[in-house]
Design a protein around this motif. Sequence first.
Motif, PDB file in Angstrom:
ATOM      1  N   PHE A 293      -0.058   7.101   7.028  1.00 60.20           N
ATOM      2  CA  PHE A 293      -0.648   5.867   7.896  1.00 60.20           C
ATOM      3  C   PHE A 293      -0.095   4.727   7.725  1.00 60.20           C
ATOM      4  N   PHE A 294       0.165   4.372   6.481  1.00 57.27           N
ATOM      5  CA  PHE A 294       0.781   2.923   6.097  1.00 57.27           C
ATOM      6  C   PHE A 294       2.092   2.987   6.263  1.00 57.27           C
ATOM      7  N   CYS A 295       2.881   4.015   6.089  1.00 58.77           N
ATOM      8  CA  CYS A 295       4.321   4.018   6.658  1.00 58.77           C
ATOM      9  C   CYS A 295       4.547   3.796   7.942  1.00 58.77           C
ATOM     10  N   LEU A 296       3.564   4.400   8.791  1.00 61.78           N
ATOM     11  CA  LEU A 296       3.468   4.038  10.241  1.00 61.78           C
ATOM     12  C   LEU A 296       3.203   2.479  10.551  1.00 61.78           C
ATOM     13  N   LEU A 297       2.350   2.143   9.913  1.00 63.13           N
ATOM     14  CA  LEU A 297       2.203   0.699  10.064  1.00 63.13           C
ATOM     15  C   LEU A 297       3.395  -0.132   9.721  1.00 63.13           C
ATOM     16  N   PHE A 298       4.129   0.125   8.426  1.00 63.01           N
ATOM     17  CA  PHE A 298       4.917  -0.528   8.059  1.00 63.01           C
ATOM     18  C   PHE A 298       6.356  -0.485   8.893  1.00 63.01           C
ATOM     19  N   LEU A 299       6.662   0.574   9.712  1.00 60.69           N
ATOM     20  CA  LEU A 299       7.461   0.543  10.663  1.00 60.69           C
ATOM     21  C   LEU A 299       7.253  -0.119  11.956  1.00 60.69           C
TER      22      LEU A 299
ATOM     23  N   CYS B 105       8.575  12.687  -1.287  1.00 60.78           N
ATOM     24  CA  CYS B 105       8.307  11.648  -0.166  1.00 60.78           C
ATOM     25  C   CYS B 105       7.981  10.356  -0.951  1.00 60.78           C
ATOM     26  N   ALA B 106       7.159  10.260  -1.976  1.00 63.88           N
ATOM     27  CA  ALA B 106       6.663   9.177  -2.588  1.00 63.88           C
ATOM     28  C   ALA B 106       8.199   8.553  -3.414  1.00 63.88           C
ATOM     29  N   LEU B 107       9.078   8.985  -4.012  1.00 62.24           N
ATOM     30  CA  LEU B 107      10.254   8.487  -4.520  1.00 62.24           C
ATOM     31  C   LEU B 107      11.061   8.108  -3.427  1.00 62.24           C
ATOM     32  N   ALA B 108      10.900   8.523  -2.185  1.00 60.91           N
ATOM     33  CA  ALA B 108      11.915   7.901  -1.148  1.00 60.91           C
ATOM     34  C   ALA B 108      11.124   6.784  -0.669  1.00 60.91           C
ATOM     35  N   VAL B 109       9.857   6.470  -0.562  1.00 56.02           N
ATOM     36  CA  VAL B 109       9.311   5.448  -0.151  1.00 56.02           C
ATOM     37  C   VAL B 109       9.242   4.260  -1.087  1.00 56.02           C
ATOM     38  N   LEU B 110       9.299   4.716  -2.243  1.00 60.15           N
ATOM     39  CA  LEU B 110       9.565   3.561  -3.158  1.00 60.15           C
ATOM     40  C   LEU B 110      10.918   2.765  -3.434  1.00 60.15           C
TER      41      LEU B 110
ATOM     42  N   PHE C  38      19.386   2.313   5.721  1.00 59.54           N
ATOM     43  CA  PHE C  38      19.054   3.361   4.598  1.00 59.54           C
ATOM     44  C   PHE C  38      17.565   3.374   4.385  1.00 59.54           C
ATOM     45  N   SER C  39      16.998   2.144   4.182  1.00 57.25           N
ATOM     46  CA  SER C  39      15.471   2.169   3.863  1.00 57.25           C
ATOM     47  C   SER C  39      14.651   2.388   5.024  1.00 57.25           C
ATOM     48  N   MET C  40      15.019   2.117   6.121  1.00 60.44           N
ATOM     49  CA  MET C  40      14.283   2.355   7.385  1.00 60.44           C
ATOM     50  C   MET C  40      14.308   3.799   7.617  1.00 60.44           C
ATOM     51  N   THR C  41      15.368   4.613   7.531  1.00 66.11           N
ATOM     52  CA  THR C  41      15.873   5.784   7.830  1.00 66.11           C
ATOM     53  C   THR C  41      14.696   6.714   6.709  1.00 66.11           C
ATOM     54  N   LEU C  42      14.845   6.266   5.425  1.00 68.46           N
ATOM     55  CA  LEU C  42      13.844   7.175   4.479  1.00 68.46           C
ATOM     56  C   LEU C  42      12.420   6.903   4.878  1.00 68.46           C
ATOM     57  N   VAL C  43      11.925   5.903   5.010  1.00 69.18           N
ATOM     58  CA  VAL C  43      10.588   5.813   5.790  1.00 69.18           C
ATOM     59  C   VAL C  43      10.415   6.461   6.905  1.00 69.18           C
ATOM     60  N   ALA C  44      10.973   6.584   7.967  1.00 69.66           N
ATOM     61  CA  ALA C  44      10.995   7.290   9.266  1.00 69.66           C
ATOM     62  C   ALA C  44      11.165   8.917   8.983  1.00 69.66           C
ATOM     63  N   VAL C  45      11.825   9.312   8.083  1.00 61.91           N
ATOM     64  CA  VAL C  45      11.889  10.827   7.616  1.00 61.91           C
ATOM     65  C   VAL C  45      10.594  11.104   6.896  1.00 61.91           C
TER      66      VAL C  45
ATOM     67  N   LEU D  80       0.882  -0.994  -0.106  1.00 57.54           N
ATOM     68  CA  LEU D  80       0.184  -0.188  -0.060  1.00 57.54           C
ATOM     69  C   LEU D  80       0.767   1.371   0.143  1.00 57.54           C
ATOM     70  N   THR D  81       1.801   1.336   0.785  1.00 54.93           N
ATOM     71  CA  THR D  81       2.719   2.299   0.692  1.00 54.93           C
ATOM     72  C   THR D  81       3.343   2.587  -0.810  1.00 54.93           C
ATOM     73  N   SER D  82       3.977   1.542  -1.271  1.00 57.14           N
ATOM     74  CA  SER D  82       4.504   1.573  -2.755  1.00 57.14           C
ATOM     75  C   SER D  82       3.333   1.975  -3.743  1.00 57.14           C
ATOM     76  N   ALA D  83       2.225   1.528  -3.716  1.00 58.11           N
ATOM     77  CA  ALA D  83       0.911   1.816  -4.727  1.00 58.11           C
ATOM     78  C   ALA D  83       0.703   3.330  -4.535  1.00 58.11           C
ATOM     79  N   ILE D  84       0.497   3.574  -3.264  1.00 56.03           N
ATOM     80  CA  ILE D  84       0.078   5.312  -2.957  1.00 56.03           C
ATOM     81  C   ILE D  84       1.228   5.998  -3.569  1.00 56.03           C
ATOM     82  N   SER D  85       2.485   5.815  -3.263  1.00 54.52           N
ATOM     83  CA  SER D  85       3.835   6.422  -4.036  1.00 54.52           C
ATOM     84  C   SER D  85       3.675   6.354  -5.472  1.00 54.52           C
ATOM     85  N   GLY D  86       3.235   5.355  -6.115  1.00 57.93           N
ATOM     86  CA  GLY D  86       3.448   5.306  -7.657  1.00 57.93           C
ATOM     87  C   GLY D  86       2.280   6.117  -8.052  1.00 57.93           C
ATOM     88  N   VAL D  87       0.983   6.048  -7.427  1.00 61.39           N
ATOM     89  CA  VAL D  87       0.063   7.152  -7.898  1.00 61.39           C
ATOM     90  C   VAL D  87       0.228   8.491  -7.594  1.00 61.39           C
TER      91      VAL D  87
END
Length: 448
Positions: A290-296, A359-364, A329-336, A252-259
């Motif tokens: 919201f989904f980044c929060l669930l992810f972390l 933000c979308a590019l960072a999450v992807l 690196f990946s966890m830092t990006l999502v947290a930021v 869901l985080t990836s899809a929202i970022s893509g959209v």
Amino acid sequence: MSTKTPSKADILRPIQETSSTYYILVAVAGLAFAVFLIGWFYQLYEGMVVTGLSDWGTGGGVTWGVYIGAFIWWVGIAHGGIILSAAVRLLGMDRYMPVARLAEMLTLAGLSAAGFYVIVHMGRPDRMVTSVIGHYHITVNNSPLVWDVTVITAYFVLTATYLSLTLRYDIIRLRDQLPDHFGPIYSMLTIGYSEEEDVIVQRMVWWLALAIIIMAPLLLHGGVIPWLFAVLPTYPRWFGGVQGPQFLTIALTSAISGVIILSAAFRRAYDWDHIITDDIFRGLLLWLGFFCLLFLWLQLQQVTTGSFSPPVDLGIAWIATLEHPAYIFSMTLVAVVLAFIFATTIRPALFTKTRAIICALAVLTATLFEKVLFVIEGFFHPSFEIYAATPGIYVPSLIEIASITGTIGMVSLFFLTVAKIVPVVELHAIEHLRAEHDDSSTHEDQTH
């Protein structure tokens, strides 16, 4: 806020107008895809030895790497996209109607890229026929990877049906303004159409949306795909019930970022500020948070159980993961990104469309790194490290790296092509926006 009234002419603009920038984008995306195809043909000629993959064990490497990590990434983007579109229709989230079809198309494009990865990773395309399709009644009971192929195929057909049903309404009403050279395609999409079917189609689309929402945790990125890993007890990095929810949040985080990225691209290219408004980006960014929060949170669950007095094999696997730069690196990006989104809720002035895109590019980027590392670390640290004397090493080859840019080029070509054939924004969305605009104008006139 734009005072421009949305019209049919707006959604026809991508079909009727072609700029030099369009041809440049086609050339760049085509080049990226062509480079990967050349690498793949070289792989077919020389064998899988040209990749960074090797036999697990004495080879000291992994049999799955970027190919499978990127496969999961694309499947996640695709499944999350159809869930987003289904939620818009099922829950009446009219605010996001202008981007619902983009999410549906993203599903078709993402599933195509994921399916392509399966063929590439098999080494020889003919194995899809001789090993999978030809013996499907056997392989479906013994190979989790065949489950993936089955689910991908089923959801491709489901999404294509879902999309074609809504396209019929648009094409019939816009046919006189659509190019004649695509006439056979339009005739095929609208075969047997009658106005009486509109109400029935809307009901069918609603039930399809309901089926997608229900099946998401069972067969999509909350079920079959994570089961490929989660049911293997000899791989402590993979095993466990948390993988289903974790995969679903990543999807869901990836899809929202893509959209977000697709919406921004079409808005900029065709002056759709009054259709894909800033309000849509704000809403998508909040859902992303919201989904980044669930992810972390789900990552924290795994880190806690993997680092606080864990079994030896689980502790080894998680120590290796926590020390890896790609994971940090990946966890830092999502947290930021999450911190920024939270800050925008306190101080709305921080929000801009450009920052939403960043933000979308960072999450992807983060989800791609996390998925590739997830696959690799699982192989490096099984429960019985009988080959521990040979340290695990995996460095992706240029061909594997080119597969990422190549499939992004492939998906880009998909959108560049489809946007020239059918509207990427629903006519229903335009009609809804016009009604809102008229109501707003009437209210202002009454106020004055």
